[in-house]
Design an enzyme around this catalytic site. Structure first.
Site, mmCIF file in Angstrom:
data_model
loop_
_atom_site.group_PDB
_atom_site.id
_atom_site.type_symbol
_atom_site.label_atom_id
_atom_site.label_comp_id
_atom_site.label_asym_id
_atom_site.label_seq_id
_atom_site.Cartn_x
_atom_site.Cartn_y
_atom_site.Cartn_z
ATOM 1 N N SER A 77 0.840 -1.188 0.000
ATOM 2 C CA SER A 77 0.000 0.000 0.000
ATOM 3 C C SER A 77 0.879 1.242 0.000
ATOM 4 C CB SER A 77 -0.901 0.014 1.233
ATOM 5 O OG SER A 77 -0.125 0.324 2.372
ATOM 6 N N LYS A 78 0.256 2.375 0.071
ATOM 7 C CA LYS A 78 0.960 3.656 0.041
ATOM 8 C C LYS A 78 2.091 3.694 1.073
ATOM 9 C CE LYS A 78 -2.262 5.726 -2.590
ATOM 10 N NZ LYS A 78 -2.619 4.435 -3.183
ATOM 11 N N ARG A 79 1.863 3.071 2.195
ATOM 12 C CA ARG A 79 2.839 3.124 3.278
ATOM 13 C C ARG A 79 4.190 2.540 2.877
ATOM 14 N NH1 ARG A 79 1.938 -0.110 7.058
ATOM 15 N NH2 ARG A 79 0.282 -1.266 6.046
#
Length: 486
Positions: free
Chosen positions: A250-252
RNA sequence: GCCCCCAUCGUCUAGAGGCCCAGGACAUCAGCCUUUCAAGCUGAAGAUCAGGGGUUCGAAUCCCCUUGGGGGCACCA
């Protein structure tokens, strides 16, 4: 000659334009593409834009760009599901006539409270089938209220469906764990379940390779195929790719969209090679495979079942390997845009391409990504170097002896006529012994003066490319810095 | 809560009953090469094959249970 099986192999990639494609999506495309190309089949692109609310502007372009960048060409499409609404409606009508589906008038609010209560009672959230067996009269009443119903599938109450996954083998699902899922939303758009089945059939898709997250909705699709009297395609569910923390990408996890990797200077071929090895392998030792080799060897039998964690270190290493394999010209051509983008603004544009080529010949072996090139090469372009004066004194020499060493070097260098690496070395090497403890110290000192760093490409080649004027200027600057220390 | 999937070095993986007291790669460490870095070469360390039961002359490989991880259960895909 192609066998009949091979000519009928048709794969597809069917993303929804709700975001930019990330590594996982692209790995899925790659496998689809490789499988299609391996079998001499077709690869089709279809955009599943049936969720009006979640649609992201620019996502379709990002998807197409990503595929083009990676060289994953398609033979048909892109088709857009939003342009195929009449088809889904027609199919729904026929299902309605055969009694495989029914209209559901339940409001979203009711469904939500229903689920909340189910959760409270620790029951699985499932539609309670309130509208499944409405009488004609009840239906007429609901219609009269003007609410637009959704269309639900009439899932068999008992029995089971076994799917034969090409990777996982047979998997059985009991029908009573399924509920009556929605096929047509009240806005007239199909849900994924309807659209995917209809389109895969109409587009004659032979193999559906998709991520593992779809495994549990496959029995619904199979049930639909049966209701429509269609032959289902072969399914193969690919292991998911996880981030370093074992959570889904994900973005993280930093760079997640594939265009981001392009910006960071990864090569498409390296990317494809790396991604292919995430869940697939040829044997116990082959790691570097060209596009052609991947196509030649790819097979579902060698796809693993376990989720894989994305290992950026290995990607970087592999990219470095591919970078080094490039011809110097091609490397220069690829790195140029990155220099242009990331070199300090103070560096005059346009860059001199022949100078850049010479510089990059020293950088090629040292860069793991193209985006590292500007940083590795910046001292070749800057007018003034910024560095800690203390670096000049990293050896055993004091400031005075260091200054003397530089002065002597300057004296010799000023008279050099042929400013090339060999001559420079022939002149400077003999000085190392008398002016310092040896080449390590002396050359190290010159390196800092000339490049502003302790780690740089080979000194004499660097000086040769930098040119006499710049080198002398930098050595004089170093002398000045040293005089401040004396 | 229910359903489903998965499980070999930190990571990617090889291994489809004896070739395995488990092989390769990245990362790590050491040495060599060398003017530094990088690259290259050599070597080291690193997995009681999640745990426990079976089956078998023999299991990382087959079966069962447990544990752990992941996914799904929307008028999202």
């Amino acid at each position: 000659m192609q066998s009949e099986l091979e000519t009928s192999v048709r794969l597809r990639f069917a993303p929804s334009p709700t975001g930019y494609p990330h590594l996982g999506n692209i790995r899925t495309v790659l496998f689809n593409w490789l499988f299609a190309r391996h079998h001499g089949g077709k690869f089709i692109l279809r955009i599943e834009d049936t969720d009006v609310a979640r649609k992201v502007e620019g996502a379709v372009e990002a998807i197409l760009d990503s595929l083009r960048w990676l060289g994953l060409d398609w033979d048909e499409g892109p088709y857009f599901q939003s342009q195929r609404l009449p088809i889904y409606h027609e199919i729904t009508q026929s299902l309605l006539q055969k009694g495989h589906v029914y209209s559901c008038y339940c409001s979203p609010e009711r469904l939500q409270t229903m689920r909340q209560e189910q959760a409270k009672r620790k029951q699985p959230p499932k539609y309670d089938r309130r509208c499944r067996d409405l009488t004609q009269q009840e239906r007429a009443q609901m219609e009269a209220t003007g609410v637009t119903p959704v269309i639900r599938f009439r899932t068999p109450l008992d029995g089971e469906t076994t799917i034969c996954d090409l990777i996982h083998g047979p998997i059985t699902f009991k029908h009573d764990t399924l509920d009556d899922f929605v096929l047509l939303k009240s806005d007239g758009y199909p849900t994924y379940h309807l659209a995917v089945v209809v389109d895969d059939h109409l587009m004659a898709i032979s193999h559906v390779l998709r991520a593992d997250e779809w495994l549990s909705s496959t029995p619904r699709h199979v049930l639909l195929y049966q209701a429509l009297n269609w032959q289902a395609p072969q399914f193969a569910h690919l292991p998911i790719i996880l981030g370093p923390d074992r959570a889904r990408l994900s973005k993280r996890h930093g760079a997640t969209s594939i265009t981001e990797y392009q910006k960071q200077g990864y090569l498409p071929d390296a990317m494809a090679n790396f991604l292919a090895l995430l869940g697939w392998s040829l044997d116990d030792r082959t790691e570097l495979l060209s596009r052609e080799e991947l196509i030649k060897h790819f097979s579902l039998e060698r796809v693993g079942k376990a989720a894989a964690i994305f290992n950026k270190d290995k990607l970087e290493w592999m990219n470095g390997v591919y970078l080094r394999k490039l011809s110097p010209d091609e490397f220069a051509q690829r790195a140029m845009p990155f220099l242009d983008r990331d070199l300090p603004e103070s560096v005059k544009r346009p860059l001199d391409s022949s100078y850049v080529s010479r510089v990059l010949s020293l950088i090629q072996e040292r860069a793991r990504t193209l985006a590292q090139a500007p940083q590795l090469a910046s001292f070749f372009f800057l007018d003034e170097l910024q560095y800690d004066t203390g670096l000049l004194l990293c050896g055993k020499l004091d400031a005075q002896s260091t200054a003397k060493a530089v002065t002597t070097a300057l004296q010799y260098l000023e008279g050099v006529m042929n400013w090339n690496a060999t001559d420079l070395e022939n002149i400077l090497r003999p000085l190392a012994g008398e002016l310092s403890s040896g080449t390590r110290e002396f050359f190290g000192l010159l390196r800092v003066a000339v490049t502003g760093r302790t780690a740089a490409p080979p000194l004499f080649q660097t000086m040769a490319i930098l040119g006499k004027e710049k080198c002398l200027k930098r050595l004089n600057t170093a002398l000045q810095l040293l005089s401040n220390l004396c």
